[in-house]
Design a protein around this motif. Structure first.
Motif, short mmCIF file in Angstrom:
data_model
loop_
_atom_site.label_atom_id
_atom_site.label_comp_id
_atom_site.label_asym_id
_atom_site.label_seq_id
_atom_site.Cartn_x
_atom_site.Cartn_y
_atom_site.Cartn_z
N ASP A 80 6.74 -1.67 -8.80
CA ASP A 80 6.22 -2.59 -8.69
C ASP A 80 6.34 -1.68 -6.95
O ASP A 80 6.92 -1.88 -6.59
N GLY A 81 4.92 -1.75 -6.77
CA GLY A 81 4.49 -1.66 -5.32
C GLY A 81 4.60 -2.63 -4.39
O GLY A 81 4.08 -2.17 -2.96
N SER A 82 4.41 -3.99 -5.14
CA SER A 82 4.97 -4.58 -4.08
C SER A 82 5.97 -5.25 -3.31
O SER A 82 5.87 -7.12 -2.51
N GLU A 137 -0.41 -5.27 0.84
CA GLU A 137 0.56 -5.21 -0.28
C GLU A 137 1.85 -5.83 -0.70
O GLU A 137 1.53 -5.36 -1.61
N ILE A 138 2.04 -5.95 0.20
CA ILE A 138 3.40 -6.38 0.37
C ILE A 138 3.73 -7.32 -0.26
O ILE A 138 3.70 -8.40 0.66
N ARG A 139 4.02 -7.76 -1.18
CA ARG A 139 4.32 -9.03 -1.52
C ARG A 139 6.23 -10.19 -1.22
O ARG A 139 6.30 -11.27 -0.41
N GLU A 140 7.36 -8.99 -1.41
CA GLU A 140 8.83 -9.14 -1.04
C GLU A 140 9.90 -7.46 -0.59
O GLU A 140 8.91 -6.94 -1.06
N VAL A 141 10.16 -8.31 0.28
CA VAL A 141 10.82 -7.76 1.28
C VAL A 141 12.28 -8.07 0.44
O VAL A 141 12.99 -8.57 1.47
N ILE A 142 13.13 -6.87 0.16
CA ILE A 142 14.73 -7.29 -0.50
C ILE A 142 15.38 -6.49 0.80
O ILE A 142 15.28 -5.21 0.60
N LEU A 143 16.39 -7.72 1.52
CA LEU A 143 17.44 -6.39 2.60
C LEU A 143 18.30 -6.24 1.99
O LEU A 143 19.07 -7.14 1.56
N SER A 164 7.19 -12.48 10.26
CA SER A 164 6.22 -13.38 11.20
C SER A 164 5.09 -12.33 11.00
O SER A 164 3.87 -12.64 11.23
N LEU A 165 5.42 -11.41 9.90
CA LEU A 165 3.52 -10.45 9.22
C LEU A 165 3.68 -11.04 8.40
O LEU A 165 2.33 -11.25 7.62
N GLY A 166 4.19 -12.31 7.98
CA GLY A 166 4.09 -13.15 6.64
C GLY A 166 4.54 -12.85 5.34
O GLY A 166 3.62 -12.82 4.54
N VAL A 167 5.40 -11.95 5.25
CA VAL A 167 5.93 -11.95 4.22
C VAL A 167 7.31 -12.81 3.90
O VAL A 167 7.60 -13.31 4.36
N LYS A 168 7.55 -12.41 2.25
CA LYS A 168 8.91 -13.00 1.91
C LYS A 168 9.70 -11.94 2.39
O LYS A 168 9.71 -10.98 1.44
#
Lengths: 201, 201
Positions: A80-82, A137-143, A164-168
């Motif tokens: 999943d690339g998102s 194209e990114i929906r979520e970033v898991i830290l 600030s980039l509007g990504v979850k």
């Protein structure tokens, strides 16, 4: 009595590795001296091949075979690339892959922010991460930086930049380790487990 | 995800060293990957130089610089040539030298007798020791093999062989370690300390 220079040199080289003190270093060196010549040669050749044979993926900065632009995960069409999971080190990618429970992509920072050790955002692959997310194209970033002081601070920093980039942005759960024992849990972990308690259905 | 072959190879080579499991091996490999190239090269070169640069002393079989027939201790005129201290490994010579309390010569067996692991007297430097003692200038042989089952058995075997040559054989004292705590001593050590008690003057 002073040790012969070649073995002294090997002991010193081993001592520079993390977690290997002078005693372990000399034990390893004498073991190699006594064992078959193949083992020392094998290790030596593997060391020489390490740098020439490996490279970093130009997208996620995980380790890959030299000559390739992208790693297996980045080129895979099954993933999943998102979703991007941000980790500190390539070893963390390995740990997550072992769970077989993650099907997104990765981003390896190659360290954590640490004012004490002089590691600032420019020293990590942070701008590259923001570029990747900025492409839209990114929906979520898991830290998934370590649950340590530095790891938390780095996650906090990234979270602000990413929001600030509007990504979850999400962070891995904290709590009792599976198979662990309440009695032996440290107070901080127990506090986190309490705070993160959830209703049972 | 499979790791790139060069790093996999290095992890496997490290894993063959004693006391290094797969986890430590991968930690060391990734550390070398991340650290400056010099460290991996330094370790590699030291490994290559190990065999070519070292040799065994043809008298006592301690390790020495290649090209020399005898080690520093054997060639020294300051050392008492009438006493030989028999040890298992070159590392044991180092430990004894660190005490600065021994001025005789050494003999390195390169192992201990172990029927389970198939180590018989022919596999050790025992005939060489008997030859040295047979030459007649030796007054005392100190048996300093480890205080383990195999070490004791080897000392016993050597003692019988040596006494038939008419040389005095001694064994290192057993007892409580200096700075140790009676409370934490294992029963066997305590038993030995009791049996070996001496009158105070």
């Amino acid at each position: 009595m002073i040790l012969p220079e070649p073995i002294q040199r090997l002991i010193e080289a081993f001592s520079k590795l993390p977690g290997i003190g002078p005693k372990t270093a000399s034990r390893l060196s004498f073991y190699l001296l006594r064992s078959s010549e193949d083992l020392a040669r094998e290790l030596g050749e593997a060391l020489y091949g390490l740098r020439s044979g490996t490279a970093f993926c130009q997208t996620c900065f995980n380790i890959t075979v030299s000559g390739r632009q992208e790693c297996e995960v980045c080129t895979s069409t099954d993933r999943d690339g998102s979703v991007i999971c941000v980790v500190e080190e390539p070893l963390d990618v390995l740990a997550l892959e072992r769970t077989s429970g993650y099907s997104g992509k990765y981003h390896v920072l190659h360290g954590v922010l640490s004012p004490i050790e002089g590691v600032s955002p420019e020293d990590l692959k942070i701008s590259e991460l923001l570029d990747r997310v900025g492409e839209g194209e990114i929906r979520e970033v898991i830290l998934a930086t370590n649950p340590s002081l530095e790891g938390d601070a780095t996650a906090m920093y990234l979270s602000q930049k990413l929001q600030s980039l509007g990504v979850k942005t999400t962070r891995l759960a904290r709590g009792l380790p599976v198979g662990g024992d309440l009695e032996y849990a440290d107070p901080n972990t127990l506090l986190r487990a309490l705070a993160g308690r959830h209703e049972m259905n």
